[in-house]
Design a protein around this motif. Structure first.
Motif, PDB file in Angstrom:
ATOM      1  N   PRO A 195       0.917  -1.228   0.178  1.00  0.00           N
ATOM      2  CA  PRO A 195      -0.001   0.069   0.005  1.00  0.00           C
ATOM      3  C   PRO A 195       0.969   1.274   0.167  1.00  0.00           C
ATOM      4  N   TYR A 196       1.942   1.364   0.663  1.00  0.00           N
ATOM      5  CA  TYR A 196       3.004   2.481   0.672  1.00  0.00           C
ATOM      6  C   TYR A 196       3.565   2.840  -0.591  1.00  0.00           C
ATOM      7  N   PHE A 197       3.354   1.909  -1.865  1.00  0.00           N
ATOM      8  CA  PHE A 197       3.788   2.301  -2.948  1.00  0.00           C
ATOM      9  C   PHE A 197       2.749   3.077  -3.872  1.00  0.00           C
ATOM     10  N   TYR A 198       1.396   2.856  -3.229  1.00  0.00           N
ATOM     11  CA  TYR A 198       0.555   3.773  -3.983  1.00  0.00           C
ATOM     12  C   TYR A 198       0.231   5.171  -3.363  1.00  0.00           C
ATOM     13  N   GLY A 199       1.212   6.155  -3.489  1.00  0.00           N
ATOM     14  CA  GLY A 199       1.440   7.198  -2.915  1.00  0.00           C
ATOM     15  C   GLY A 199       0.268   8.125  -2.903  1.00  0.00           C
ATOM     16  N   ASP A 200      -0.360   8.381  -3.964  1.00  0.00           N
ATOM     17  CA  ASP A 200      -1.668   9.192  -4.170  1.00  0.00           C
ATOM     18  C   ASP A 200      -2.733   8.746  -3.585  1.00  0.00           C
ATOM     19  N   LYS A 201      -2.754   7.289  -3.018  1.00  0.00           N
ATOM     20  CA  LYS A 201      -3.922   6.826  -2.214  1.00  0.00           C
ATOM     21  C   LYS A 201      -3.631   6.878  -0.696  1.00  0.00           C
ATOM     22  N   MET A 202      -2.472   7.252  -0.249  1.00  0.00           N
ATOM     23  CA  MET A 202      -2.202   7.426   0.992  1.00  0.00           C
ATOM     24  C   MET A 202      -2.749   8.745   1.574  1.00  0.00           C
ATOM     25  N   ASP A 203      -3.582   8.818   2.631  1.00  0.00           N
ATOM     26  CA  ASP A 203      -4.031   9.991   3.218  1.00  0.00           C
ATOM     27  C   ASP A 203      -3.135  10.433   4.517  1.00  0.00           C
ATOM     28  N   PHE A 204      -2.391  11.288   4.123  1.00  0.00           N
ATOM     29  CA  PHE A 204      -1.289  11.528   5.257  1.00  0.00           C
ATOM     30  C   PHE A 204      -1.799  12.177   6.286  1.00  0.00           C
ATOM     31  N   ASN A 205      -2.898  13.054   5.926  1.00  0.00           N
ATOM     32  CA  ASN A 205      -3.448  13.942   7.034  1.00  0.00           C
ATOM     33  C   ASN A 205      -4.159  13.204   8.179  1.00  0.00           C
ATOM     34  N   ASN A 206      -4.451  11.702   7.879  1.00  0.00           N
ATOM     35  CA  ASN A 206      -5.053  11.088   9.138  1.00  0.00           C
ATOM     36  C   ASN A 206      -3.916  10.374   9.976  1.00  0.00           C
ATOM     37  N   ILE A 207      -2.812  10.520   9.383  1.00  0.00           N
ATOM     38  CA  ILE A 207      -1.621   9.836  10.215  1.00  0.00           C
ATOM     39  C   ILE A 207      -1.212  10.914  10.916  1.00  0.00           C
ATOM     40  N   LYS A 208      -1.470  10.559  12.364  1.00  0.00           N
ATOM     41  CA  LYS A 208      -1.083  11.575  13.507  1.00  0.00           C
ATOM     42  C   LYS A 208       0.573  11.571  13.957  1.00  0.00           C
ATOM     43  N   ASP A 209       0.752   9.983  14.009  1.00  0.00           N
ATOM     44  CA  ASP A 209       2.083   9.822  14.482  1.00  0.00           C
ATOM     45  C   ASP A 209       3.309  10.149  13.445  1.00  0.00           C
ATOM     46  N   PRO A 210       4.123  11.324  13.904  1.00  0.00           N
ATOM     47  CA  PRO A 210       5.045  11.670  12.983  1.00  0.00           C
ATOM     48  C   PRO A 210       6.217  10.639  12.377  1.00  0.00           C
ATOM     49  N   LEU A 211       6.163   9.685  13.509  1.00  0.00           N
ATOM     50  CA  LEU A 211       7.384   8.649  13.215  1.00  0.00           C
ATOM     51  C   LEU A 211       6.797   7.735  12.018  1.00  0.00           C
TER      52      LEU A 211
ATOM     53  N   LYS B  73       4.584   8.437   9.951  1.00  0.00           N
ATOM     54  CA  LYS B  73       4.309   9.344   8.640  1.00  0.00           C
ATOM     55  C   LYS B  73       5.879   9.326   8.001  1.00  0.00           C
ATOM     56  N   SER B  74       6.932   9.565   8.932  1.00  0.00           N
ATOM     57  CA  SER B  74       8.309   9.796   8.265  1.00  0.00           C
ATOM     58  C   SER B  74       8.615   8.143   7.630  1.00  0.00           C
TER      59      SER B  74
ATOM     60  N   LEU C 118       6.913   7.719   4.215  1.00  0.00           N
ATOM     61  CA  LEU C 118       7.643   8.782   3.106  1.00  0.00           C
ATOM     62  C   LEU C 118       8.965   8.205   2.930  1.00  0.00           C
ATOM     63  N   GLY C 119       9.713   7.548   3.853  1.00  0.00           N
ATOM     64  CA  GLY C 119      11.052   6.990   3.671  1.00  0.00           C
ATOM     65  C   GLY C 119      10.950   5.727   2.782  1.00  0.00           C
ATOM     66  N   PHE C 120       9.802   4.882   3.190  1.00  0.00           N
ATOM     67  CA  PHE C 120       9.788   3.734   2.247  1.00  0.00           C
ATOM     68  C   PHE C 120       9.504   4.024   0.892  1.00  0.00           C
ATOM     69  N   ILE C 121       8.599   4.981   0.698  1.00  0.00           N
ATOM     70  CA  ILE C 121       7.991   5.360  -0.713  1.00  0.00           C
ATOM     71  C   ILE C 121       9.421   5.932  -1.366  1.00  0.00           C
ATOM     72  N   SER C 122      10.209   6.738  -0.912  1.00  0.00           N
ATOM     73  CA  SER C 122      11.567   7.341  -1.576  1.00  0.00           C
ATOM     74  C   SER C 122      12.381   6.596  -1.791  1.00  0.00           C
ATOM     75  N   ASN C 123      12.527   5.354  -0.824  1.00  0.00           N
ATOM     76  CA  ASN C 123      13.506   4.224  -1.185  1.00  0.00           C
ATOM     77  C   ASN C 123      13.141   3.381  -2.000  1.00  0.00           C
ATOM     78  N   PHE C 124      11.840   2.709  -1.865  1.00  0.00           N
ATOM     79  CA  PHE C 124      11.461   1.539  -2.641  1.00  0.00           C
ATOM     80  C   PHE C 124      10.425   1.796  -3.873  1.00  0.00           C
ATOM     81  N   GLY C 125      10.178   2.978  -4.232  1.00  0.00           N
ATOM     82  CA  GLY C 125       9.428   3.229  -5.400  1.00  0.00           C
ATOM     83  C   GLY C 125       8.109   3.635  -5.417  1.00  0.00           C
ATOM     84  N   GLN C 126       7.370   4.165  -6.269  1.00  0.00           N
ATOM     85  CA  GLN C 126       6.236   4.594  -6.392  1.00  0.00           C
ATOM     86  C   GLN C 126       5.400   4.422  -7.680  1.00  0.00           C
TER      87      GLN C 126
END
Length: 271
Positions: A236-252, A254-255, A258-266
């Motif tokens: 699911p993390y690869f589908y960046g435009d499907k992730m609703d980051f506004n609903n993820i309160k925990d900054p850890l 969320k980061s 985002l790190g997963f997406i940037s390292n492994f693809g989108q």
């Protein structure tokens, strides 16, 4: 189909529509493997067996491999915000490290690759050194490798030679890494490889089947039930435009995502 535009130009256009760009290694243009023959002395573009099955993702190119990925999908229960989410693939077909590994013999990609690797080249056996062995890894042998190609495979012979004489290391079998090993039908000539590879991309067979691959990467088989049926679902993390980051309160968390997406693809935006 009408030959009013080349397959290459069409794929560049689709990549651009889907938000892919040469300016972003994490969302670099993605192109398909089109051939499955990297062992013959001559390349027969009139034989369907010469070509990769464009209707299937790289993870389903062989019956055995497809079965293993379906088994993986069925073994994991659905879960949200978890690294063990239900999917066929936990790796991606295009990422910054895949792009840099293909182009590692050319600057500025050499420096990019080294910085992504922590400052040095990778272990020699894991470096891109042979078109044939890379195809075998991505289509058959390695369950964590489902990589596709980049546009340079169809127009840039220079990336296949170690013109800068980088010391890329020595493989376990004693092979010193230098130029990329080419299929026999290329006669050791990068220009001939690119010429024939581009011919394969523009061939009648690929023109007649390319839309199947486009469905997988840019179209309706990208996600949802059609993707499950096509053995084409990614974490699911690869589908960046499907992730609703506004609903993820925990900054850890969320980061981490985002790190997963940037390292492994989108996944590209759906066209």
């Amino acid at each position: 189909q009408k030959r009013e535009i080349s397959n290459f130009d069409y794929l560049v256009y689709l990549n651009t529509l889907a938000g892919r760009s040469y300016n972003d290694y994490m969302q670099y243009p993605v192109f398909p493997w089109v051939l499955a023959d990297y062992h013959s002395e001559t390349l027969n573009l009139s034989n369907p067996q010469t070509f990769r099955d464009l209707s299937k993702p790289m993870g389903a190119q062989t019956v055995e491999r497809k079965r293993k990925f379906i088994q993986r999908y069925n073994e994991v229960e659905k879960s949200e915000g978890d690294l063990s989410a239900q999917c066929h693939y936990c790796t991606h077909y295009s990422s910054a490290i895949i792009v840099a590994s293909y182009l590692v013999r050319m600057e500025p990609f050499t420096q990019t690759f080294c910085s992504l690797q922590g400052g040095s080249f990778d272990v020699a056996d894991r470096m891109f050194h042979s078109v044939k062995s890379t195809w075998e890894s991505a289509s058959r042998d390695n369950m964590s490798d489902v990589r596709e190609l980049i546009p340079e495979f169809f127009y840039l012979p220079e990336f296949l030679t170690n013109a800068n004489h980088f010391e890329l290391g020595c493989m376990q079998d004693g092979t010193v890494l230098g130029d990329v090993q080419l299929p026999p039908w290329a006669d050791g000539d990068p220009h001939k490889f690119i010429f024939l590879h581009r011919q394969a991309l523009e061939s009648d067979y690929v023109s007649a089947h390319l839309h199947h691959w486009i469905d997988l990467i840019f179209g309706h088989k990208q996600h949802g039930s059609a993707a499950v049926e096509a053995v084409n679902t990614y974490h699911p993390y690869f589908y960046g435009d499907k992730m609703d980051f506004n609903n993820i309160k925990d900054p850890l968390i969320k980061s981490t995502i985002l790190g997963f997406i940037s390292n492994f693809g989108q996944i590209p935006k759906q066209v």
